[in-house]
Design a protein around this motif. Sequence first.
Motif, PDB file in Angstrom:
ATOM      1  N   LEU A  48      26.900  34.142  55.767  1.00  0.00           N
ATOM      2  CA  LEU A  48      28.191  34.625  55.102  1.00  0.00           C
ATOM      3  C   LEU A  48      28.191  36.105  54.942  1.00  0.00           C
ATOM      4  N   ILE A  49      29.242  36.683  55.781  1.00  0.00           N
ATOM      5  CA  ILE A  49      29.198  38.137  55.592  1.00  0.00           C
ATOM      6  C   ILE A  49      29.592  38.871  54.440  1.00  0.00           C
ATOM      7  N   CYS A  50      28.779  39.875  53.917  1.00  0.00           N
ATOM      8  CA  CYS A  50      28.912  40.299  52.637  1.00  0.00           C
ATOM      9  C   CYS A  50      29.266  41.714  52.641  1.00  0.00           C
ATOM     10  N   ASN A  51      30.121  42.120  51.630  1.00  0.00           N
ATOM     11  CA  ASN A  51      30.507  43.588  51.677  1.00  0.00           C
ATOM     12  C   ASN A  51      29.283  44.714  51.339  1.00  0.00           C
ATOM     13  N   LYS A  52      29.549  45.780  51.370  1.00  0.00           N
ATOM     14  CA  LYS A  52      28.425  46.620  51.104  1.00  0.00           C
ATOM     15  C   LYS A  52      27.730  46.378  49.564  1.00  0.00           C
ATOM     16  N   ALA A  53      28.524  45.726  48.730  1.00  0.00           N
ATOM     17  CA  ALA A  53      27.835  45.526  47.137  1.00  0.00           C
ATOM     18  C   ALA A  53      27.188  44.273  47.521  1.00  0.00           C
ATOM     19  N   GLY A  54      27.226  43.584  48.414  1.00  0.00           N
ATOM     20  CA  GLY A  54      26.395  42.407  48.631  1.00  0.00           C
ATOM     21  C   GLY A  54      27.168  41.114  48.312  1.00  0.00           C
ATOM     22  N   LEU A  55      28.662  41.202  48.112  1.00  0.00           N
ATOM     23  CA  LEU A  55      29.422  39.975  47.685  1.00  0.00           C
ATOM     24  C   LEU A  55      29.937  39.688  49.085  1.00  0.00           C
ATOM     25  N   ARG A  56      30.134  38.384  49.186  1.00  0.00           N
ATOM     26  CA  ARG A  56      30.506  37.761  50.327  1.00  0.00           C
ATOM     27  C   ARG A  56      32.232  38.299  50.277  1.00  0.00           C
ATOM     28  N   ARG A 112      40.978  37.781  49.033  1.00  0.00           N
ATOM     29  CA  ARG A 112      41.718  38.648  47.944  1.00  0.00           C
ATOM     30  C   ARG A 112      41.303  40.004  48.233  1.00  0.00           C
ATOM     31  N   ASP A 113      39.704  40.071  48.837  1.00  0.00           N
ATOM     32  CA  ASP A 113      39.226  41.369  49.157  1.00  0.00           C
ATOM     33  C   ASP A 113      39.846  42.290  50.448  1.00  0.00           C
ATOM     34  N   GLU A 114      40.807  42.961  50.452  1.00  0.00           N
ATOM     35  CA  GLU A 114      41.756  43.411  51.459  1.00  0.00           C
ATOM     36  C   GLU A 114      41.001  44.383  52.334  1.00  0.00           C
ATOM     37  N   SER A 117      39.929  42.820  55.676  1.00  0.00           N
ATOM     38  CA  SER A 117      40.965  41.749  56.221  1.00  0.00           C
ATOM     39  C   SER A 117      41.727  42.136  57.435  1.00  0.00           C
ATOM     40  N   MET A 118      42.331  41.143  58.308  1.00  0.00           N
ATOM     41  CA  MET A 118      42.706  41.529  59.561  1.00  0.00           C
ATOM     42  C   MET A 118      43.914  42.418  59.371  1.00  0.00           C
ATOM     43  N   ALA A 119      44.514  42.643  58.498  1.00  0.00           N
ATOM     44  CA  ALA A 119      45.441  43.664  58.343  1.00  0.00           C
ATOM     45  C   ALA A 119      44.932  45.259  58.577  1.00  0.00           C
ATOM     46  N   GLN A 120      43.877  45.391  57.739  1.00  0.00           N
ATOM     47  CA  GLN A 120      43.189  46.713  57.833  1.00  0.00           C
ATOM     48  C   GLN A 120      42.569  46.920  59.233  1.00  0.00           C
ATOM     49  N   LEU A 121      41.975  45.696  59.743  1.00  0.00           N
ATOM     50  CA  LEU A 121      41.009  45.907  60.722  1.00  0.00           C
ATOM     51  C   LEU A 121      41.941  46.224  62.021  1.00  0.00           C
ATOM     52  N   ARG A 122      42.902  45.587  62.113  1.00  0.00           N
ATOM     53  CA  ARG A 122      43.935  45.814  63.237  1.00  0.00           C
ATOM     54  C   ARG A 122      44.652  47.214  63.217  1.00  0.00           C
ATOM     55  N   PHE A 132      38.522  25.392  64.787  1.00  0.00           N
ATOM     56  CA  PHE A 132      38.689  26.405  63.742  1.00  0.00           C
ATOM     57  C   PHE A 132      39.574  25.747  62.788  1.00  0.00           C
ATOM     58  N   ALA A 133      39.104  25.668  61.600  1.00  0.00           N
ATOM     59  CA  ALA A 133      39.989  25.181  60.563  1.00  0.00           C
ATOM     60  C   ALA A 133      40.243  25.959  59.353  1.00  0.00           C
ATOM     61  N   PRO A 134      41.136  26.981  59.698  1.00  0.00           N
ATOM     62  CA  PRO A 134      41.385  27.830  58.669  1.00  0.00           C
ATOM     63  C   PRO A 134      42.565  27.454  57.579  1.00  0.00           C
ATOM     64  N   SER A 135      42.273  27.849  56.224  1.00  0.00           N
ATOM     65  CA  SER A 135      43.269  27.422  55.230  1.00  0.00           C
ATOM     66  C   SER A 135      44.119  28.835  55.194  1.00  0.00           C
ATOM     67  N   PRO A 136      45.457  28.496  55.472  1.00  0.00           N
ATOM     68  CA  PRO A 136      46.673  29.575  55.590  1.00  0.00           C
ATOM     69  C   PRO A 136      46.984  29.980  54.072  1.00  0.00           C
ATOM     70  N   THR A 137      45.949  30.700  53.312  1.00  0.00           N
ATOM     71  CA  THR A 137      46.077  30.941  52.175  1.00  0.00           C
ATOM     72  C   THR A 137      46.074  32.553  52.129  1.00  0.00           C
ATOM     73  N   GLY A 138      45.993  33.091  52.984  1.00  0.00           N
ATOM     74  CA  GLY A 138      45.734  34.669  53.030  1.00  0.00           C
ATOM     75  C   GLY A 138      45.590  35.120  54.566  1.00  0.00           C
ATOM     76  N   ARG A 139      45.263  36.238  54.633  1.00  0.00           N
ATOM     77  CA  ARG A 139      45.109  37.012  56.081  1.00  0.00           C
ATOM     78  C   ARG A 139      43.620  36.736  56.105  1.00  0.00           C
ATOM     79  N   MET A 140      43.198  36.384  57.405  1.00  0.00           N
ATOM     80  CA  MET A 140      41.685  36.507  57.743  1.00  0.00           C
ATOM     81  C   MET A 140      40.771  37.390  57.389  1.00  0.00           C
TER      82      MET A 140
END
Length: 317
Positions: free
Chosen positions: A247-255, A259-261, A264-269, A12-20
């Motif tokens: 790719l997992i997309c939100n209800k509006a169909g956008l991946r 930036r889309d919180e 994000s793991m913060a909310q999910l946790r 797994f090769a994440p870019s540490p540019t934000g929360r997963m």
Amino acid sequence: MPTDPTPRNGRFAPSPTGRMHLGNIFTALISWLSARSSGGKWILRIEDLDPQRSRREYARIIEDDLSWLGLDWDEGGLDNRGPAGPYSQSCRDDIYTSALSKLNSTGLTYPCTCTKADIMATQAPHQSDGRIVYSGACRPSVIPSPEPFGMPVKPAAIRLYVPDSEIGFTDRVYGPQTVNLARHCGDFVLRRADGAWAYQLAVVVDDAAMGVTEVVRGNDLLLSAAQQIYIYNLLGCPPPEFAHLPLICNKAGLRLSKRDESLSMAQLRSRCTPGEIIGRLACMAGLTPDAAPCSPGELIPLFNWSAIPATPKIQLD
Ligand code: GLU
């Protein structure tokens, strides 16, 4: 369950540019399951090549989120566990420099002083998908070049010549693919003019050095596999298997994006248990009939590549 005779070493090769977000975790889970169900190892590599956007703090949080979910790694991470470290790309300069010298010795690389504006000016107006195809403006007239190149006075990127021919591979999820690199991207950058290493070079050098035999990631990188296979061949290394995921997309169909919180793991946790998140992802992957909570370990005997939907997206409802 019988173990697959060929262990698949994943990463797994994440870019540490934000929360997963949920999409990043989906990739991590499927890659982890493929490695674990075949008796292979799973590596955590920190892709912090972009000095402006990468933060060590995010890498630390990514590690904490993976551990909270129950996704453990055998090698890598910030403590550089394992034989192929360091596992953060920002610390692997010497390794990339020696790979670049090897590529330079093929005569297929050259310095390029084109600015982004120069490159955009040569784009056909119908190329609206954001892809940039390099015109070859700085390419030497004879290639492979018989002589090592001298660097121009201006800062220059190093580009790799690509032939006008098809590169084929079979993706585990999306099946046979063919890409003509001359049409897809043109000669591409290995090192930027500011000295930063390009993703395409670093990912190949690292996956080869770390013994990765299976690359699992989002399908936005599906066609990049062809650029990577081309580099593997030039370096004389066998390419891994590639498995790209919807790719997992939100209800509006956008991946989802970092930036889309909302997912994000913060909310999910704050809202869910690890088992609820894993159970939901397992159902989205076609591994379970419903989203009943479960642990990653419980999914190992159920894991099967043929269950993963070969659709471009998975839409959240
Ligand atoms: N670092 C990339 C990302 O976070 C992943 C690249 C890869 O898996 O090859 O999206």
